[in-house]
Design a protein around this motif. Structure first.
Motif, short mmCIF file in Angstrom:
data_model
loop_
_atom_site.label_atom_id
_atom_site.label_comp_id
_atom_site.label_asym_id
_atom_site.label_seq_id
_atom_site.Cartn_x
_atom_site.Cartn_y
_atom_site.Cartn_z
N ILE A 144 20.65 31.42 46.99
CA ILE A 144 21.57 31.97 47.98
C ILE A 144 21.45 33.49 48.00
N PHE A 145 20.87 34.01 49.07
CA PHE A 145 20.77 35.44 49.30
C PHE A 145 22.03 35.84 50.06
N THR A 146 22.80 36.78 49.54
CA THR A 146 24.05 37.18 50.20
C THR A 146 24.14 38.69 50.30
N ILE A 147 24.42 39.17 51.51
CA ILE A 147 24.72 40.59 51.71
C ILE A 147 26.24 40.68 51.82
N HIS A 148 26.82 41.59 51.04
CA HIS A 148 28.27 41.77 51.01
C HIS A 148 28.60 43.12 51.63
N ALA A 149 29.48 43.14 52.62
CA ALA A 149 29.99 44.38 53.21
C ALA A 149 31.21 44.79 52.39
N LEU A 150 31.20 46.04 51.90
CA LEU A 150 32.26 46.49 50.99
C LEU A 150 33.10 47.61 51.59
N LYS A 151 34.36 47.68 51.16
CA LYS A 151 35.28 48.70 51.65
C LYS A 151 35.25 49.98 50.82
N VAL A 152 34.34 50.07 49.86
CA VAL A 152 34.19 51.26 49.03
C VAL A 152 32.75 51.76 49.11
N GLU A 153 32.57 53.07 48.91
CA GLU A 153 31.21 53.63 48.91
C GLU A 153 30.46 53.30 47.63
N LYS A 154 31.16 53.24 46.51
CA LYS A 154 30.57 52.96 45.20
C LYS A 154 31.41 51.93 44.47
N LEU A 155 30.75 51.01 43.76
CA LEU A 155 31.48 50.00 42.99
C LEU A 155 32.09 50.59 41.72
N GLY A 156 31.50 51.65 41.19
CA GLY A 156 32.06 52.28 40.00
C GLY A 156 31.88 51.46 38.73
N VAL A 157 30.78 50.72 38.63
CA VAL A 157 30.51 49.94 37.43
C VAL A 157 29.53 50.69 36.53
N PRO A 158 29.59 50.46 35.21
CA PRO A 158 28.63 51.12 34.32
C PRO A 158 27.20 50.67 34.58
N ALA A 159 26.24 51.49 34.22
CA ALA A 159 24.82 51.20 34.45
C ALA A 159 24.38 49.89 33.79
N ASP A 160 25.01 49.52 32.68
CA ASP A 160 24.63 48.30 31.96
C ASP A 160 25.58 47.13 32.26
N ALA A 161 26.28 47.19 33.38
CA ALA A 161 27.24 46.14 33.74
C ALA A 161 26.57 44.79 33.86
N THR A 162 27.29 43.76 33.46
CA THR A 162 26.79 42.39 33.60
C THR A 162 26.91 41.95 35.05
N ALA A 163 26.20 40.88 35.38
CA ALA A 163 26.30 40.31 36.73
C ALA A 163 27.74 39.89 37.01
N ALA A 164 28.44 39.38 36.01
CA ALA A 164 29.84 38.96 36.21
C ALA A 164 30.73 40.14 36.56
N LEU A 165 30.57 41.27 35.89
CA LEU A 165 31.39 42.44 36.19
C LEU A 165 31.07 43.00 37.58
N ILE A 166 29.79 43.05 37.91
CA ILE A 166 29.40 43.52 39.25
C ILE A 166 29.95 42.56 40.31
N GLY A 167 29.82 41.27 40.07
CA GLY A 167 30.34 40.27 41.00
C GLY A 167 31.85 40.38 41.17
N TYR A 168 32.56 40.63 40.11
CA TYR A 168 34.02 40.80 40.19
C TYR A 168 34.36 41.97 41.11
N ASN A 169 33.66 43.09 40.92
CA ASN A 169 33.92 44.27 41.74
C ASN A 169 33.48 44.06 43.19
N ILE A 170 32.41 43.32 43.41
CA ILE A 170 32.00 42.99 44.77
C ILE A 170 33.11 42.19 45.45
N ASN A 171 33.58 41.13 44.80
CA ASN A 171 34.60 40.27 45.39
C ASN A 171 35.91 41.01 45.62
N ALA A 172 36.27 41.94 44.75
CA ALA A 172 37.51 42.70 44.89
C ALA A 172 37.46 43.68 46.06
#
Length: 186
Positions: A144-172
């Motif tokens: 599943i290839f998904t493009i997510h449109a976000l309401k923020v310019e930057k997610l603000g996650v650390p460089a070594d963030a896990t996929a789960a943390l990035i996914g959480y911030n994407i969904n939020a």
């Protein structure tokens, strides 16, 4: 004699006008010249390693019909069928500038991303594109290839963030998403 439209008539008219407005604005859509919706991935998008002998090249992707208020994008490629209990993240790109309308073929392997964009760590343990590589004899997996449109310019996650943390911030921070689905088995 004058006929009143009535509540149902007004509601139906409003729904029809809303549908026309949405159609003219265009739906958020993800397409690829390399991967057709519902198709089988080619050897180009198959991993090279773990017993797989593909080219491990990310497909070209383009999107359109972006939701109003979008300030950035994130792209994810996920296999929900991987026998892990949590699926398998093949590619994560985030902080893509709002001016981005696509990614070139092969950009997931060392080519320069748009300024400010980052690749997250996939489940192969690398920060790049990892192609399909389901277990031999397993049913074909979904990618599943998904493009997510976000309401923020930057997610603000650390460089070594896990996929789960990035996914959480994407969904939020998501305003909308568009998907492209493919399969692959061996």
């Amino acid at each position: 004699m004058h006929k009143s439209v009535g509540w149902f008539g007004v509601g139906a008219t409003f729904a029809f006008v809303s549908l026309l407005a949405a159609a003219s604005a265009g739906a958020f859509e993800l397409k690829s010249p390399d991967v057709a919706e519902g198709s089988t991935l080619s050897n180009a998008q198959v991993f090279s390693g773990f017993g797989c002998t593909g080219e491990n090249v990310s497909p070209a992707l383009q999107w359109s019909g972006v939701p109003a208020g979008t300030k950035s994008f994130a792209l994810t490629v996920y296999d929900p069928d991987a026998p892990t209990g949590s699926g398998w993240w093949h590619w994560i790109v985030y902080d893509l500038p709002v001016t981005t309308t696509g990614l070139a073929r092969g950009i997931g392997k060392g080519a320069a991303l748009p300024a400010g964009a980052h690749q997250g760590r996939n489940d192969f343990g690398t920060g790049d594109f990892g192609g399909a590589c389901p277990p031999v004899g397993d049913k074909p997996h979904h990618y599943i290839f998904t493009i997510h449109a976000l309401k923020v310019e930057k997610l603000g996650v650390p460089a070594d963030a896990t996929a789960a943390l990035i996914g959480y911030n994407i969904n939020a921070n998501q305003l909308g998403s568009a998907t492209l689905n493919a399969r692959f088995g061996r």
